[in-house]
Design a protein around this motif. Structure first.
Motif, PDB file in Angstrom:
ATOM      1  N   ILE A  65       0.981  -1.236  -0.060  1.00  0.00           N
ATOM      2  CA  ILE A  65       0.025   0.161  -0.042  1.00  0.00           C
ATOM      3  C   ILE A  65       0.596   1.334  -0.127  1.00  0.00           C
ATOM      4  O   ILE A  65       1.868   1.327   0.416  1.00  0.00           O
ATOM      5  CB  ILE A  65      -0.994   0.076   1.183  1.00  0.00           C
ATOM      6  N   GLY A  86      -2.137  10.721   4.331  1.00  0.00           N
ATOM      7  CA  GLY A  86      -2.489   9.404   4.363  1.00  0.00           C
ATOM      8  C   GLY A  86      -1.767   8.535   5.456  1.00  0.00           C
ATOM      9  O   GLY A  86      -2.377   7.871   6.078  1.00  0.00           O
ATOM     10  N   MET A 135      -2.740  -0.573  -3.869  1.00  0.00           N
ATOM     11  CA  MET A 135      -3.460   0.497  -3.370  1.00  0.00           C
ATOM     12  C   MET A 135      -2.862   1.559  -2.934  1.00  0.00           C
ATOM     13  O   MET A 135      -1.747   1.356  -2.325  1.00  0.00           O
ATOM     14  CB  MET A 135      -4.733   0.053  -2.573  1.00  0.00           C
ATOM     15  N   TRP A 179      -3.849   5.673  -1.010  1.00  0.00           N
ATOM     16  CA  TRP A 179      -4.919   6.948  -0.840  1.00  0.00           C
ATOM     17  C   TRP A 179      -4.022   8.147  -0.926  1.00  0.00           C
ATOM     18  O   TRP A 179      -2.894   8.273  -0.501  1.00  0.00           O
ATOM     19  CB  TRP A 179      -5.438   6.739   0.588  1.00  0.00           C
ATOM     20  N   TYR A 182     -10.526   4.479  -8.908  1.00  0.00           N
ATOM     21  CA  TYR A 182     -10.244   5.021  -7.630  1.00  0.00           C
ATOM     22  C   TYR A 182     -11.765   5.064  -6.848  1.00  0.00           C
ATOM     23  O   TYR A 182     -12.909   4.808  -7.620  1.00  0.00           O
ATOM     24  CB  TYR A 182      -9.956   6.492  -7.364  1.00  0.00           C
ATOM     25  N   THR A 222     -13.308   8.500  -0.867  1.00  0.00           N
ATOM     26  CA  THR A 222     -13.627   8.465   0.488  1.00  0.00           C
ATOM     27  C   THR A 222     -14.272   9.939   1.116  1.00  0.00           C
ATOM     28  O   THR A 222     -14.856   9.870   2.486  1.00  0.00           O
ATOM     29  CB  THR A 222     -12.712   7.985   1.412  1.00  0.00           C
ATOM     30  N   THR A 228      -9.022   9.958  -1.807  1.00  0.00           N
ATOM     31  CA  THR A 228      -9.432   8.865  -2.672  1.00  0.00           C
ATOM     32  C   THR A 228      -8.463   7.727  -2.389  1.00  0.00           C
ATOM     33  O   THR A 228      -7.329   7.850  -1.929  1.00  0.00           O
ATOM     34  CB  THR A 228      -9.257   9.176  -4.381  1.00  0.00           C
ATOM     35  N   ILE A 229      -9.088   6.502  -2.693  1.00  0.00           N
ATOM     36  CA  ILE A 229      -8.317   5.342  -2.685  1.00  0.00           C
ATOM     37  C   ILE A 229      -8.220   4.844  -4.072  1.00  0.00           C
ATOM     38  O   ILE A 229      -8.908   4.698  -4.917  1.00  0.00           O
ATOM     39  CB  ILE A 229      -9.066   4.073  -1.983  1.00  0.00           C
ATOM     40  N   MET A 265     -10.024  -0.955   2.882  1.00  0.00           N
ATOM     41  CA  MET A 265     -10.515   0.087   2.163  1.00  0.00           C
ATOM     42  C   MET A 265     -11.648   0.618   2.911  1.00  0.00           C
ATOM     43  O   MET A 265     -12.061   1.954   2.967  1.00  0.00           O
ATOM     44  CB  MET A 265     -10.909  -0.224   0.791  1.00  0.00           C
ATOM     45  N   ILE A 320     -10.845   2.544   5.863  1.00  0.00           N
ATOM     46  CA  ILE A 320     -10.641   4.046   5.265  1.00  0.00           C
ATOM     47  C   ILE A 320     -11.698   4.821   5.183  1.00  0.00           C
ATOM     48  O   ILE A 320     -11.770   6.033   5.474  1.00  0.00           O
ATOM     49  CB  ILE A 320      -9.558   3.861   4.277  1.00  0.00           C
TER      50      ILE A 320
END
Length: 304
Positions: free
Chosen positions: A95, A102, A143, A145, A157, A160, A275-276, A292, A295
């Protein structure tokens, strides 16, 4: 040619030195040199040329490296997707997080996540959004963020947090507030040139927000007087509220701080989001899906 050989050539290109690359790969220098010579013999072209004690890719080497990166990324995608279809209880998560935002999310959510999945290890990349996007495409991470919506069609994406405008924040105690009756203009468009002699707190040079604020200053036609550069938005927000300097802060943060005035500046249209990011077509394991979801739940809980 095999995958291991491709990794060897990529390591040589990165280090520009056989000895250093061999150390990174945990193999002997002679073994790595032998592998390179065998590959060049097989391909019938040299892949590197020596320039001032550095190994620089030839034109053929550049073509090989470009294809090798694609092949290795596709293989990692395949391996990841196969793992997603099997028991993922003891795998590693690859990640990426942005420095500041982040990191803050990871600090909040990872302890409970680790207690539930103690056998999972994490390969963590901390970098700005552009580097994270490149790492995704190269298969280094699965992934990330980030604070921006990607513009690369190969990256998908999940939002979030809805996009919010980046606004100029200043303390209500700032001397210019009374002088220019700025409290009455809170939330409105203002000319950034009004503050050309003031101190600013700006984000670190590699951040996405910094690239946006640099554009604001360029449009206004002046270079800011910088009190400090930092990576934490919370630090910039706190110092702005204390009246130490002005800072560019997402509107969602400034709107709930009763010590701060916020203003929009030209050029308009820039926004910040959480965003992820992931490569299009990625199949996620149940564990990754839960990460996810955590998050997203964290961001929803902390929304203003």
């Amino acid at each position: 040619m095999d995958l291991k050989q491709m990794e060897y050539i990529l390591a040589i290109a990165k280090e520009e030195n056989i000895t250093h690359a061999a150390e990174k790969l945990y193999i002997s220098r002679s073994a790595l040199n032998y592998s390179l010579l065998n590959l060049e013999k097989e391909l019938k072209v040299p892949l590197f040329k020596r320039v001032q004690n550095r190994l620089i890719p030839t034109y053929a080497g550049e073509l090989y490296l470009a294809q090798a990166k694609k092949i290795l990324a596709e293989y990692k995608d395949l391996s990841h997707n196969m793992a997603a279809m099997s028991d993922a209880s003891q795998r590693r998560l690859n990640i990426g997080v942005t420095v500041g935002g982040g990191q803050h999310i990871l600090v909040d959510i990872f302890p409970d996540f680790h207690r539930k999945y103690p056998h999972i290890t994490v390969n963590l990349l901390e970098a700005n959004s552009r580097i994270l996007e490149k790492a995704l495409l190269d298969g280094e991470i699965d992934m990330a963020w980030s604070g921006r919506i990607p513009d690369n069609p190969l990256i998908d994406y999940r939002l979030t947090r809805e996009p919010t405008a980046l606004t100029l924040a200043m303390s209500k105690k700032h001397p210019l507030v009374a002088e220019y009756d700025l409290e009455r203009k809170n939330g409105m468009l203002i000319d950034l040139r009004l503050f050309k002699d003031e101190l600013f707190i700006i984000m670190n040079r590699d951040s996405f927000i910094r690239s946006v604020t640099d554009e604001y200053f360029k449009f206004a036609g002046f270079k800011p007087r910088v009190l400090m550069e930092c990576s934490l938005m919370s630090m910039a927000s706190h110092f702005a509220a204390e009246g130490l300097a002005l800072a560019f802060i997402p509107e969602s943060q400034t709107a709930v701080n009763d010590r701060i005035l916020r203003f929009h500046v030209k050029p308009l249209g820039h926004s910040i989001s959480t965003t992820i990011l992931f490569r299009k077509g990625t199949i996620f394991t149940d564990v990754e899906k839960e990460l996810m979801d955590r998050i997203i739940a964290h961001e929803f809980t902390n929304r203003s």
